[in-house]
Design an enzyme around this catalytic site. Structure first.
Site, short mmCIF file in Angstrom:
data_model
loop_
_atom_site.label_atom_id
_atom_site.label_comp_id
_atom_site.label_asym_id
_atom_site.label_seq_id
_atom_site.Cartn_x
_atom_site.Cartn_y
_atom_site.Cartn_z
CD GLU A 264 -3.23 -0.69 1.97
OE1 GLU A 264 -3.78 0.42 1.97
OE2 GLU A 264 -3.56 -1.61 2.74
CB CYS B 81 -8.23 -1.09 5.74
SG CYS B 81 -7.55 -2.77 5.94
#
Lengths: 307, 307
Positions: free
Chosen positions: B140, B166
């Site tokens: 990410e 998240c």
């Protein structure tokens, strides 16, 4: 491995007329029950009943609950026993300073009875004036001023230790400020009424759930051990929750009290278990984004968005 | 009473070759399953597989996962269905801005399909370069830059709403910054691998425990509803946890998913249930002590105490 064998020394009720000498005897007995412990942790305001449930405007009546020095004559046997057993300890008491300031305080000693850390409760719950709308009083804001020491951490026994007291445990800021100093074990004592004074339906089960939830998340989110220790039982007709527990750096409860009385909850806590979380998901340096946290410090209360 | 009937729209696996059109069809089907909902909440990166598990250095290969506008041709049927059903919605997607910036983004619409809120993920987990020590990649920090919008809240449907994505849910700062703006419901989507890539023994059970723990404490400590929605199932051989849930302002789970597939978890959430906590134990104005929180903003990583 850096194992600290920890004893959470839950204490049952202390009645208003119980002497500090008698309480210290109970504390010494718990120390004996905690054979082999490196560290024993007692609750908030260990030496007396939870007096903030009473109102008095007589200064002498207020001050009788407070200690003007530590150790003192009454607690010296406790320090002596700890020293003899090579056991570090932490306990809470009401502190009256030479300047006349009143704090809800906890100390940490090393294994030879030297005080190596002091903490003064920051998050005082309750109210500063008698509130007849409540089913019982919780006058901590009347009896104490908020702590002025922040959330310091202390190196001892090869680890980094911090303290918090009761309502502090509900505030994630408490754990985070210590987490930012690398804390590996947080010691928390509490006196928590079993019933919410402003919502009677919130009884002991939910109160225990909240108590555990905040301790477990504080442990996980900072990858630290947390030792959470109750004074419990029924004091002068007022029930307090028990539920003393030890949470590991994964946020799991590894040991929990089963009574509402004096009881030792013991666990060998490896401080090295804190390393994995601190180096991965909670590696603060890599992952925190302080540029978006400003409100946490710059504003105290809620500021609603424009209508 | 200010009841928002909320549908957490958990989504099962989306394979790398599944078209966005097919995903939108599944989303529309879930909208029909959520009959009577005022608000439907889909997971993080709803429109595609969880692509940060793959590495490519080809910009075109990267950008194919991203949306350059919202709504767009592919998602227009979703917006139309929501509008026809008078349903607000929130979902996550990979956002590529006209300036070429890449964000992990979520939006919130009102009941007539207007986008009223946008959030860009602040806490990016994982790593920025391929890490062969891991059992699987979580790139990410390579695919996205950290969000630049902070943690804004939005007034719609008579309430105050916020979003997080998240890994944000593991950070108490996330909820607190929104809590300081009076948030009444936080919407969180996630894609969470079932196994810790750096500690295989940490399997799905513990991962679900952590996911629930942080959401429940975030809800309680800010007296807000939290809706936490998974993309789950096995994507291209990589399992993701399910466990979508709705937590009330007491931190209790009131509804939870039972499958690892497309599933609606629905609950009528009364925003007025947030009031008691905000006025009592978590009345920030009365109880927070910002003078002791400085480190939370002034320092990013850990600063150890002197040896």
């Amino acid at each position: 491995m850096r194992v600290i064998n920890v004893a959470a020394a839950q204490m049952g009720a202390i009645q208003p007329d119980e002497s500090r000498e008698a309480v210290v005897e109970r504390m010494v007995k718990l120390m004996r029950d905690a054979d082999g412990a490196d560290l024993i942790v007692y609750p908030e305001l260990t030496l007396t009943t939870f007096f903030p449930r009473y109102f008095t405007d007589q200064q002498a009546e207020i001050d009788k609950w407070f200690e003007t020095s530590m150790p003192n004559t009454v607690t010296e046997p406790l320090f002596a026993e700890a020293r003899a057993r090579n056991m570090a300890m932490s306990f809470g008491y009401a502190e009256l300073t030479p300047e006349g300031r009143h704090f809800n305080t906890a100390i940490l000693t090393d294994k030879v009875g030297n005080i190596v850390g002091k903490y003064r409760k920051v998050h005082l719950p309750g109210h500063a004036e008698v509130d007849d709308e409540r089913t019982h009083q919780h006058l901590e804001k009347y009896y104490f001023e908020p702590g002025d020491l922040g959330f310091p951490v202390f190196r001892t026994m090869g680890g980094i230790f911090g303290m918090a007291i009761c309502n502090d445990r509900r505030w994630p800021e408490t754990y985070r400020v210590m987490g930012l100093q690398g804390v590996e074990m947080v010691l928390i004592g509490y006196n928590t009424p079993s019933v919410n004074s402003q919502r009677g339906a919130e009884g002991p089960k939910k109160r225990l759930f909240h108590s555990s939830l905040v301790v477990q998340s504080g442990a996980y989110q900072n990858s630290t051990w947390v030792v959470s220790v109750a004074k419990c039982g029924v004091e002068d007709g007022h029930p307090l929750i028990a539920g003393s527990l030890i949470a590991n750096p994964d946020g799991e409860v590894v040991a929990v009290a089963v009574t509402e009385e004096d009881e030792i909850v013991q666990y060998p806590c490896d401080l090295d278990d804190t390393v994995f979380g601190k180096q991965t998901v909670f590696d603060f340096k890599r992952h925190r984004r302080t540029e978006h946290y400003g409100r946490i410090v710059s504003q105290t209360g809620v500021e609603l968005p424009p209508e």
